[in-house]
Design an enzyme around this catalytic site. Sequence first.
Site, PDB file in Angstrom:
ATOM      1  N   LYS A 110       0.828  -1.214   0.000  1.00 57.27           N
ATOM      2  CA  LYS A 110       0.000   0.000   0.000  1.00 57.27           C
ATOM      3  C   LYS A 110       0.861   1.262   0.000  1.00 57.27           C
ATOM      4  CE  LYS A 110      -3.711  -2.425   2.437  1.00 57.27           C
ATOM      5  NZ  LYS A 110      -4.340  -2.710   3.746  1.00 57.27           N
ATOM      6  N   GLN A 154      -5.086  -2.002  10.119  1.00 57.44           N
ATOM      7  CA  GLN A 154      -4.728  -3.259   9.456  1.00 57.44           C
ATOM      8  C   GLN A 154      -5.255  -4.439  10.262  1.00 57.44           C
ATOM      9  OE1 GLN A 154      -3.111  -3.266   6.368  1.00 57.44           O
ATOM     10  NE2 GLN A 154      -3.627  -5.450   6.353  1.00 57.44           N
ATOM     11  N   ASP A 177     -11.593   1.793   3.778  1.00 58.35           N
ATOM     12  CA  ASP A 177     -11.805   0.343   3.655  1.00 58.35           C
ATOM     13  C   ASP A 177     -13.287   0.011   3.468  1.00 58.35           C
ATOM     14  OD1 ASP A 177      -9.373  -0.980   3.628  1.00 58.35           O
ATOM     15  OD2 ASP A 177      -9.203  -1.089   5.811  1.00 58.35           O
TER      16      ASP A 177
END
Lengths: 350, 350
Positions: A110, A154, A177
């Site tokens: 990322k 995460q 997300d």
Amino acid sequence: MVGFWHRLGTKGKALYSATLSPPFSSPLTLPHIWVPTQTPNRPLSSGFHRATGQTRSAAEIMSGKPIAKDIKLRVAAEISRMKAAIGRLPGLAMVLVGYREDSHAYVHIKLKACNEVGIETSIVQLPQDCTQDRLIDVVSSFNSNPSVHGIIVQLPLPEHLDEETIINFVSPEKDVDGFHPLNMGNLALRGREPLFIPCAPKACIELLLRYRVEIIGKNAVVIGRSKIAGLSTSLLLQRHHATVSTLHSFTNNPEQIIRRADIVVSDVGIPNIVRCDWLMPGAVVVDMGTNSVKDPNSPRGFRTTGDVCYEEAIKVVSAITPVPGGVGPVVISMLLSNTLDSAKRAYGFT
Amino acid sequence: MVGFWHRLGTKGKALYSATLSPPFSSPLTLPHIWVPTQTPNRPLSSGFHRATGQTRSAAEIMSGKPIAKDIKLRVAAEISRMKAAIGRLPGLAMVLVGYREDSHAYVHIKLKACNEVGIETSIVQLPQDCTQDRLIDVVSSFNSNPSVHGIIVQLPLPEHLDEETIINFVSPEKDVDGFHPLNMGNLALRGREPLFIPCAPKACIELLLRYRVEIIGKNAVVIGRSKIAGLSTSLLLQRHHATVSTLHSFTNNPEQIIRRADIVVSDVGIPNIVRCDWLMPGAVVVDMGTNSVKDPNSPRGFRTTGDVCYEEAIKVVSAITPVPGGVGPVVISMLLSNTLDSAKRAYGFT
């Protein structure tokens, strides 16, 4: 059966509109997108390969790399335009707890992608035994930081931390997300638009659309129901008017249902679990599995494989995403796209 | 196929837990609930009638009336207990815009039911041409009124009002209809608990559970995807680990999919659209349709009928809800239950 739907068609305009506009329009899905040059004559509405009457000797490999590259170029161009106009850049913040090899690998990918397109990044890494309050503090500080437009916690988190509570703390306006229940609810409810669509289902639909796979009215099976991929892909496919069946660990005889599907999306996490005799000839397969299997011939000692037995499937299906190089790269580019969208919203930049 | 799920079973505990606790525990679904006395020996886990080996000469009629009565008695008892303990009653507010015969009939039924169990009610009726701001004012005043624990905006609204915007204004803590996207997202996401489950799917599951229909692993088809019934029932059935396929106006050959379903839930709104040759012998049918059809023999000139051709279906299925008297009464009792739950939460009363 025309009569059935004809009668249904009288019920209401929203549900039964014959002309379908894209559920989510973004600059990235406007015309002039990259589409595979090898299929110039396959119009978007032509349906599956087997329905075109074209003789195909092999399955089409739906690579995600050119799509990801195209999206990144377009995101980078938009960021340049934004920087020139208002002197601002999008910012993405990531929070990591403890050390997990896979999580660090994902974060690395990322970071690299953000760097390529010009998104600023911040990473906070907390120790494995950090308290929930400390993690919430970090998330809150990103929530109130106007330079941060996207926040990623995460996953998975260590067991002593409550994932649901943490995700609830991410501002829905920065939830790139798309895992916040408010975004998920707006994804489930037709007529509403979530601020962010989770990246995995967005990538799945993008692949299908760019490879000109018709979705409307097709029988789609999603194997797995994680919020990251399976559940949200079921919801998004349904918004695109597929007839969606969601399979999971309690499903009896899954192969019987999968065998009737025009579109098969796999989010299981077990290598090669979907075999060729589970697939209808001519089906389109999107393999979301990312599984590490031991491979003494690989320099790293392992290789990445999907849920679908690829070597078998390509002899049966009309199109399939490879693993790696299929859904994965597009997922990352969708994260960049969501972060850009968030920054544009925050700055009122159009 | 055991191997497939055995391997899946290693993936994670949340998704693949073998022991299933009820997704939503409420006082109303605890033991000692009313269950049909004519089936004392059919354990909850015995599956469908056809799987019990019992010879059945006719379909079981899954009446909702005794269930609704039982729930109302339990809600009334809880309200009495709350009143005695803290001197408070639950309050339900309803907002109506303009005059629609069906809306007024529904409101009348709700008022009557609230009165039966001891829930206080307020109704505001606004003129057909009221402004969006005026409607939002009314909703906001109910949001801030501590005596109101549930708010219902009676749908559909006149076309000049934006339903989504209005529903967004209902406080999620008072959204007893469960239509707020936050509640819908928490319904979609396993592991999370919505503050309120919409009444129609809650009634559907309650009927299935009380009539001892096994849901786990069964193939369920939901015809229709409205947020009021179809969509939310798909999500709730999935939380109960059914394998759910959602059908809608774009589905091709719906009868082929319906014919393979153990459980059929219909939310179409067209009388008698589901015929007996669409149904698998032994299937269980929950008919959520409430359709008015002309009937010169009825004193009112019309009668209410479901989506499923009842006379045909009872010859084929193992169990079916009648219309009227099936899902409808249970839906109303669930509204009372949601309002009670909300008041208990507001007062911290357990």
